[in-house]
Design a protein around this motif. Structure first.
Motif, mmCIF file in Angstrom:
data_model
loop_
_atom_site.group_PDB
_atom_site.id
_atom_site.type_symbol
_atom_site.label_atom_id
_atom_site.label_comp_id
_atom_site.label_asym_id
_atom_site.label_seq_id
_atom_site.Cartn_x
_atom_site.Cartn_y
_atom_site.Cartn_z
ATOM 1 N N GLU A 66 -67.192 96.216 -0.429
ATOM 2 C CA GLU A 66 -67.297 97.583 -0.953
ATOM 3 C C GLU A 66 -68.361 97.702 -2.048
ATOM 4 O O GLU A 66 -68.557 98.786 -2.605
ATOM 5 C CB GLU A 66 -65.941 98.041 -1.490
ATOM 6 N N GLY A 67 -69.044 96.589 -2.344
ATOM 7 C CA GLY A 67 -70.140 96.632 -3.314
ATOM 8 C C GLY A 67 -69.790 96.158 -4.706
ATOM 9 O O GLY A 67 -70.644 96.185 -5.610
ATOM 10 N N ASN A 68 -68.572 95.737 -4.919
ATOM 11 C CA ASN A 68 -68.176 95.249 -6.242
ATOM 12 C C ASN A 68 -68.757 93.854 -6.493
ATOM 13 O O ASN A 68 -68.767 93.010 -5.599
ATOM 14 C CB ASN A 68 -66.647 95.196 -6.344
ATOM 15 N N GLN A 69 -69.205 93.614 -7.711
ATOM 16 C CA GLN A 69 -69.816 92.331 -8.062
ATOM 17 C C GLN A 69 -69.081 91.637 -9.201
ATOM 18 O O GLN A 69 -69.609 90.715 -9.817
ATOM 19 C CB GLN A 69 -71.290 92.548 -8.443
ATOM 20 N N THR A 70 -67.881 92.094 -9.494
ATOM 21 C CA THR A 70 -67.098 91.511 -10.581
ATOM 22 C C THR A 70 -65.783 90.961 -10.061
ATOM 23 O O THR A 70 -65.323 91.320 -8.970
ATOM 24 C CB THR A 70 -66.794 92.568 -11.662
ATOM 25 N N CYS A 71 -65.166 90.104 -10.869
ATOM 26 C CA CYS A 71 -63.836 89.578 -10.557
ATOM 27 C C CYS A 71 -62.812 90.664 -10.894
ATOM 28 O O CYS A 71 -62.804 91.179 -12.025
ATOM 29 C CB CYS A 71 -63.577 88.327 -11.392
ATOM 30 N N PRO A 72 -61.955 91.061 -9.969
ATOM 31 C CA PRO A 72 -61.006 92.161 -10.230
ATOM 32 C C PRO A 72 -60.082 91.916 -11.415
ATOM 33 O O PRO A 72 -59.713 92.856 -12.114
ATOM 34 C CB PRO A 72 -60.207 92.251 -8.921
ATOM 35 N N VAL A 73 -59.708 90.672 -11.668
ATOM 36 C CA VAL A 73 -58.773 90.374 -12.749
ATOM 37 C C VAL A 73 -59.479 90.263 -14.089
ATOM 38 O O VAL A 73 -59.104 90.889 -15.082
ATOM 39 C CB VAL A 73 -57.991 89.072 -12.447
ATOM 40 N N THR A 74 -60.559 89.465 -14.158
ATOM 41 C CA THR A 74 -61.238 89.222 -15.444
ATOM 42 C C THR A 74 -62.344 90.218 -15.727
ATOM 43 O O THR A 74 -62.810 90.327 -16.865
ATOM 44 C CB THR A 74 -61.848 87.812 -15.446
ATOM 45 N N ASN A 75 -62.794 90.921 -14.680
ATOM 46 C CA ASN A 75 -63.900 91.874 -14.790
ATOM 47 C C ASN A 75 -65.220 91.179 -15.139
ATOM 48 O O ASN A 75 -66.182 91.825 -15.559
ATOM 49 C CB ASN A 75 -63.601 92.967 -15.829
ATOM 50 N N GLN A 76 -65.278 89.862 -14.972
ATOM 51 C CA GLN A 76 -66.517 89.130 -15.207
ATOM 52 C C GLN A 76 -67.450 89.293 -14.011
ATOM 53 O O GLN A 76 -67.013 89.375 -12.866
ATOM 54 C CB GLN A 76 -66.225 87.642 -15.417
ATOM 55 N N LEU A 77 -68.754 89.315 -14.303
ATOM 56 C CA LEU A 77 -69.740 89.389 -13.235
ATOM 57 C C LEU A 77 -69.719 88.074 -12.465
ATOM 58 O O LEU A 77 -69.762 86.987 -13.065
ATOM 59 C CB LEU A 77 -71.138 89.632 -13.819
ATOM 60 N N LEU A 78 -69.631 88.147 -11.167
ATOM 61 C CA LEU A 78 -69.537 86.942 -10.341
ATOM 62 C C LEU A 78 -70.894 86.249 -10.257
ATOM 63 O O LEU A 78 -71.882 86.855 -9.832
ATOM 64 C CB LEU A 78 -69.046 87.293 -8.937
ATOM 65 N N SER A 79 -70.942 85.003 -10.653
ATOM 66 C CA SER A 79 -72.187 84.233 -10.551
ATOM 67 C C SER A 79 -72.446 83.797 -9.114
ATOM 68 O O SER A 79 -73.571 83.473 -8.740
ATOM 69 C CB SER A 79 -72.108 82.999 -11.461
ATOM 70 N N SER A 80 -71.385 83.781 -8.306
ATOM 71 C CA SER A 80 -71.495 83.424 -6.898
ATOM 72 C C SER A 80 -70.390 84.133 -6.136
ATOM 73 O O SER A 80 -69.300 84.360 -6.660
ATOM 74 C CB SER A 80 -71.355 81.912 -6.728
ATOM 75 N N PHE A 81 -70.689 84.501 -4.901
ATOM 76 C CA PHE A 81 -69.680 85.159 -4.068
ATOM 77 C C PHE A 81 -68.958 84.155 -3.173
ATOM 78 O O PHE A 81 -68.210 84.545 -2.280
ATOM 79 C CB PHE A 81 -70.323 86.251 -3.207
#
Length: 444
Positions: A66-81
């Protein structure tokens, strides 16, 4: 925190505490770390992200798609998918399921590892190499592997398609079709079964699959293949012709001997609704080609397609009826098609009946067919179609069609029909005489 086990049928609808199915007096508690933070359901395929949080694979893949680039729990930007399977949690969940099996809880199966882009690309390289060697056995083994990937999940299908497998399999198909269809029929049929879910193809894939060799092979399978091969062949043809830039493919296809009887036979002796719809759509695209339409319509008329379509319209399902009306609209562009239609006693009542009964597009097709039949009727028989349409309620239905709205082209045809019908309406006392055109409320 510990929560209740929810019956599987209700899990997607609410989070209420419920008893295990079939054990009304027993509540089984699920440890929180066994539940996906997104869906709140028991994880079936736990995977861990770069942030260290574990999710159910299906839920986190949907989140990322859906285009999200963050971790849903921590809201940190994902360095890798990357999603690393969490085997420890998965084994703990399976053990917990076994411990509570007496309460009606089933053990979750060990999930298959999803295919990766690397897997797909490497397999495609091997397919190309085997194709160049002419190694049918190896190609069939690799195509079967790709097919099994697709069966496992939609995610696998997307991965296979996104990494160019469609073009590779199209090249393989064309190469073996060039050598011998009869000799490689099993491999060619297997490739088509995979290609049915690989559209739209890239330019290279369309070029290979749209070659004269490939088209001849598909027509051969339509005529002589088993039921599965015939169905897959017509599905691929339909997808191939649906591209507006494939006019040269249509031109090549109409020149192939036996294509018309093979397509008509799929309608006369249906395999399944999917194959019937695909056959009708293939005919629709073939008869819509501006340079070949009239040339190709005559053989379809000679094969009795008009009467077959009328039979479909009498009691066919909506999806098939819509496509059948589209084909009949094209057929009525030719003199031979209209003559065949004039000779069918059911055609006018069926066309009137289908207005508003199927879809907006089907209503427009019905009006267009009536317009073509009325406009081109012989002088000595002039008015017979209009009279018959009036007698079965055509005037009122066309009035409503004009009022509720339709395309500009259809609107003009309906106006002409209403004027023609109005000439005969009062004389025949068909419908309410107070329904005059001058009182028509326009929605435009």
């Amino acid at each position: 925190m510990i929560l209740s086990w929810k019956a599987r049928r209700r899990a997607a609808k609410n989070n209420n505490l419920v008893s295990a199915a079939g054990f009304a007096d027993v509540e089984v508690m699920i440890p929180t770390h066994f539940r996906c933070p997104i869906s709140l359901d028991l994880m079936k395929d736990p995977v861990t992200l770069s942030t260290g949080i574990t999710y159910d694979r299906e839920s986190i893949e949907k989140w990322i798609e859906e285009g999200n680039q963050t971790c849903p729990v921590t809201n940190q930007l994902l360095s890798s998918f990357d999603q690393i399977p969490n085997h420890s949690i998965r084994k703990m969940i399976q053990a917990w399921c076994v411990e509570n099996s007496s309460s009606g809880i089933e053990r979750i199966p060990t999930p298959r590892i999803p295919v990766t882009p690397y897997d797909v690309k490497e397999t495609c390289k091997r397919v190309l190499a085997a194709t160049q060697r002419g190694d049918q056995k190896k190609c069939q083994e690799l195509v079967g592997k790709i097919k099994n990937w697709g069966k496992e999940s939609d995610r696998n299908k997307r991965c296979v398609v996104d990494n160019g497998a469609g073009s590779v399999l199209s090249s393989c198909f064309e190469s073996f079709a060039r050598v011998s269809v009869e000799k490689h029929v099993d491999l060619l049929g297997e490739i088509l079964s995979v290609l049915t879910w690989m559209f739209p193809l890239g330019e290279e894939g369309k070029s290979k699959l749209g070659s004269v060799r490939s088209l001849n092979c598909m027509v051969w399978l339509l005529k002589s293949g088993d039921l599965a091969a015939r169905q897959n062949a017509v599905l691929v043809l339909k997808e191939l012709l649906s591209n507006s830039d494939q006019k040269h493919v249509i031109s090549s296809l109409v020149e192939i001997e036996g294509v018309v009887p093979a397509l008509v036979d799929l309608i006369k002796k249906p395999i399944c609704p999917v194959a019937t719809k695909a056959a009708l759509m293939t005919i629709f695209y073939m008869t819509s080609h501006p340079n070949n339409a009239l040339k190709i319509i005559s053989p379809f008329v000679e094969m009795g397609l008009v009467s077959l379509i009328v039979e479909i319209l009498v009691d066919g399902e909506k999806g098939i009826c819509e496509k059948a009306l589209g084909v009949l609209d094209h057929i009525c562009d030719s003199k031979e098609g209209r003559e065949e239609a004039y000779g069918n006693a059911l055609i006018v009542p069926v066309l009137i009946k289908k207005i508003f009964r199927v879809s907006v597009l089907a209503s427009e097709f019905s009006a267009s067919i009536l317009w073509k039949l009325c406009k081109n009727e012989k002088r000595e028989a002039e008015g017979s179609v209009a009279v018959e349409a009036l007698q079965v309620g055509g005037f009122q239905k066309l009035l409503v069609l004009l009022q509720v709205g339709c395309g500009e082209s259809t609107k003009e045809k309906v106006k002409e029909l209403l004027k023609l019908f109005n000439v005969h309406r009062v004389r025949l006392n068909c419908g309410d005489s107070s329904m005059d055109l001058k009182h028509l409320k326009r929605s435009y």
